[in-house]
Design a protein around this motif. Structure first.
Motif, short mmCIF file in Angstrom:
data_model
loop_
_atom_site.label_atom_id
_atom_site.label_comp_id
_atom_site.label_asym_id
_atom_site.label_seq_id
_atom_site.Cartn_x
_atom_site.Cartn_y
_atom_site.Cartn_z
N MET A 99 0.84 -1.20 0.00
CA MET A 99 0.00 0.00 0.00
C MET A 99 0.88 1.25 0.00
SD MET A 99 -3.01 -1.27 -0.02
CE MET A 99 -4.01 0.15 0.35
N THR A 100 0.40 2.31 -0.58
CA THR A 100 1.15 3.56 -0.62
C THR A 100 0.28 4.70 -0.11
OG1 THR A 100 0.51 3.81 -2.94
CG2 THR A 100 2.68 2.86 -2.49
N LEU A 101 -0.45 4.43 0.97
CA LEU A 101 -1.29 5.45 1.59
C LEU A 101 -0.62 5.94 2.86
CD1 LEU A 101 -4.06 6.07 0.20
CD2 LEU A 101 -3.24 3.75 -0.25
N PHE A 102 -0.76 7.23 3.14
CA PHE A 102 -0.12 7.83 4.30
C PHE A 102 -1.15 8.67 5.05
CE2 PHE A 102 3.01 7.04 1.07
CZ PHE A 102 4.11 6.51 1.76
N ILE A 103 -0.97 8.72 6.37
CA ILE A 103 -1.90 9.50 7.19
C ILE A 103 -1.12 10.21 8.29
CG2 ILE A 103 -2.44 7.58 8.78
CD1 ILE A 103 -5.39 8.65 8.71
N ASP A 104 -1.47 11.47 8.54
CA ASP A 104 -0.81 12.21 9.61
C ASP A 104 -1.66 12.17 10.88
OD1 ASP A 104 -2.83 13.98 9.05
OD2 ASP A 104 -1.54 15.63 8.43
N PRO A 105 -1.15 12.64 12.00
CA PRO A 105 -1.90 12.59 13.26
C PRO A 105 -3.15 13.46 13.20
CG PRO A 105 0.43 12.95 13.67
CD PRO A 105 0.22 13.15 12.20
N PRO A 106 -4.19 13.10 13.94
CA PRO A 106 -5.42 13.91 13.97
C PRO A 106 -5.23 15.17 14.81
CG PRO A 106 -5.65 12.00 15.40
CD PRO A 106 -4.33 11.85 14.70
N ARG A 107 -4.94 16.26 14.13
CA ARG A 107 -4.65 17.52 14.82
C ARG A 107 -5.43 18.72 14.29
NH1 ARG A 107 1.97 16.92 14.84
NH2 ARG A 107 2.11 15.26 16.42
N TRP A 108 -6.21 18.52 13.25
CA TRP A 108 -6.85 19.65 12.57
C TRP A 108 -8.30 19.78 13.03
CZ3 TRP A 108 -3.27 22.35 9.96
CH2 TRP A 108 -2.10 21.67 9.63
N PRO A 109 -8.62 20.81 13.82
CA PRO A 109 -9.95 20.93 14.41
C PRO A 109 -11.02 21.35 13.40
CG PRO A 109 -8.63 22.85 14.98
CD PRO A 109 -7.72 21.91 14.24
N ALA A 110 -12.17 20.71 13.52
CA ALA A 110 -13.35 21.07 12.71
C ALA A 110 -14.53 20.23 13.18
CB ALA A 110 -13.10 20.84 11.22
N HIS A 111 -15.71 20.83 13.17
CA HIS A 111 -16.95 20.11 13.45
C HIS A 111 -16.91 19.37 14.79
CE1 HIS A 111 -17.78 21.07 9.31
NE2 HIS A 111 -16.76 20.32 8.89
N GLY A 112 -16.30 19.98 15.79
CA GLY A 112 -16.31 19.41 17.12
C GLY A 112 -15.34 18.26 17.34
N THR A 113 -14.44 18.01 16.40
CA THR A 113 -13.44 16.96 16.57
C THR A 113 -12.15 17.40 15.90
OG1 THR A 113 -12.99 14.59 16.29
CG2 THR A 113 -14.13 15.71 14.48
N VAL A 114 -11.20 16.49 15.72
CA VAL A 114 -9.98 16.80 14.99
C VAL A 114 -9.83 15.78 13.86
CG1 VAL A 114 -8.73 18.00 16.81
CG2 VAL A 114 -8.66 15.50 16.70
N PHE A 115 -9.11 16.18 12.82
CA PHE A 115 -9.01 15.36 11.62
C PHE A 115 -7.56 15.09 11.25
CE2 PHE A 115 -13.26 16.92 11.38
CZ PHE A 115 -13.98 16.00 10.64
N SER A 116 -7.35 13.96 10.59
CA SER A 116 -6.10 13.61 9.93
C SER A 116 -6.25 13.84 8.43
CB SER A 116 -5.75 12.14 10.16
OG SER A 116 -5.56 11.86 11.52
N HIS A 117 -5.12 13.83 7.74
CA HIS A 117 -5.13 13.90 6.28
C HIS A 117 -4.63 12.56 5.74
CE1 HIS A 117 -4.42 18.40 7.09
NE2 HIS A 117 -5.70 18.21 6.83
N LEU A 118 -5.38 12.01 4.81
CA LEU A 118 -5.04 10.73 4.19
C LEU A 118 -4.68 10.99 2.74
CD1 LEU A 118 -5.06 7.54 4.33
CD2 LEU A 118 -7.44 7.70 3.53
#
Length: 296
Positions: free
Chosen positions: A1-20
Motif C-alpha cells: 500500500m502507498t497510503l499515508f496518514i498524519d496525526p489527527p490535529r486539525w480541528p473542525a466540526h467538534g473533533t480533529v481530523f487527519s489527512h489521508l
C-alpha cells in the motif's frame, strides 16, 4: 500500500481530523477511502479528511503514519498536490484579504470582482490568473506605492468573453465606473483605464514603468516551469473549446509568433531576468505543437 496518514490535529466540526493521501494515484486514494467507509464528501482535491475516531482504522487497513510535514513532502513529490491557488474557497479568501489591505472601505467592490473572476466559463482567466498577476507585481515593485497599478491589475480581465480588444475596453469602462462610484477622481480613474488598455497588445510606452510592470506581470505565466506552462496552454485552449483545432491552432500560433518577434517579451529589468529566457523556450515549444496540429 502507498497510503499515508498524519496525526489527527486539525480541528473542525467538534473533533480533529487527519489527512489521508496516496503517493501513487487519486484512484487508489478513493478506493482505499471507500473500503473504510469514508464519505466521498470528505475528499478535498488531493486528500481525505479523516476524523480522529477513524485514524486507527486507516492504519489498520494499511495507511502508513507520518507527521504532517512528511505527509506534505510526500504529496508534493507525488505531483498530485493541489496548491492553494487551485482551491477556490481559499483563493477567494486570499484575494479578498489582498484587496482589503490595499483598498479598505470598498468591500463591495472586492465581492463583485471576485465574483466576476469566478465565472464558470473561465478556465485560464480566473482567480488563479488574478492571483498570479498580483503576486508578480509584488515581485516587481511595492504595491502600496502604486494604487492605480494595483486597481488595473484587479480589473484588467474583469470582463472576459474571449473577444480581444472588446474585453479590455469593457474592463476599462467597468473600472472607470466602479472606481468613480467609490470616490476616485476622474484622473485616477482614467489612469487605471489606460493601464488596462495596454494589455490589449502588451506594448507599454518606454517611459511608463507602471504599464511595463502590469504587462510583465500579465505575461509572467510564459516564464513558468514546463508543467505550469503546459497547464496554462491547456486552460487557454479550454476557454476556446467551441473553436475547432483547425481554426484555433493557426490563430494561437500567430499570436505567439508575434510575441516572439518582439525584441523582448518583458520590459522591466527584473521581469526580464526572471522570465525572458524560459518564456521564449516555452512559447517556441507551444508554437511547434500548434503547427503540428495545423498540419493534420
Amino acid at each position: 500500500m502507498t497510503l499515508f496518514i498524519d496525526p489527527p490535529r486539525w480541528p473542525a466540526h467538534g473533533t480533529v481530523f487527519s489527512h489521508l493521501v496516496s503517493d501513487t494515484s487519486v484512484a487508489e486514494l478513493h478506493a482505499f477511502a471507500a473500503t473504510l467507509g469514508i464519505s466521498p464528501r470528505a475528499f478535498d482535491l488531493d486528500h481525505y479528511d479523516v476524523p480522529a475516531h477513524r485514524h486507527a482504522d486507516a492504519m489498520g487497513a494499511g495507511a502508513i503514519p507520518v507527521d504532517g510535514k512528511e505527509l506534505v513532502k510526500i504529496l508534493v513529490a507525488s505531483g498530485m498536490r493541489v496548491p492553494a491557488r487551485r482551491r477556490p474557497k481559499r483563493l477567494a479568501s486570499a484575494l479578498h484579504q489582498r484587496w482589503h489591505s490595499l483598498f479598505p472601505g470598498m468591500p463591495w467592490l472586492s465581492e463583485e470582482l471576485v465574483e466576476r473572476w469566478s465565472e464558470p466559463h473561465r478556465s485560464y482567466h480566473d482567480l488563479s490568473h488574478l492571483l498570479r498577476v498580483l503576486e508578480s507585481i509584488e515581485i516587481l515593485t511595492e504595491p502600496r506605492e502604486h494604487p492605480e497599478l494595483m486597481a488595473a491589475a484587479w480589473f484588467h480581465d474583469a470582463v472576459h468573453q474571449g473577444q480581444a480588444g472588446t474585453d479590455e475596453q469593457q474592463s476599462a469602462d467597468l473600472a472607470r465606473n466602479r472606481l468613480s462610484m467609490a470616490g476616485w477622481d476622474g484622473d485616477r480613474c482614467r489612469r487605471v483605464a489606460d493601464l488596462i488598455l495596454v494589455t490589449v497588445d502588451h506594448r507599454p510606452a518606454p517611459d511608463d514603468v507602471e504599464a511595463q510592470t502590469l504587462v510583465d506581470a500579465d505575461l509572467s505565466i510564459l516564464g513558468a516551469d514546463q508543467a505550469t506552462y503546459d497547464e496554462y496552454a491547456r486552460d487557454v485552449r479550454d476557454e476556446y473549446r467551441h473553436v475547432p483545432d483547425s481554426e484555433f491552432a493557426p490563430a494561437r500560433a500567430e499570436i505567439l509568433t508575434r510575441l516572439l518577434d518582439k525584441p523582448a517579451l518583458f520590459h522591466t529589468d527584473r521581469g526580464a531576468e526572471l522570465w525572458e529566457e524560459r518564456a521564449r523556450s516555452n512559447v517556441r515549444v507551444e508554437i511547434s505543437a500548434l503547427e503540428a496540429i495545423a498540419r493534420i
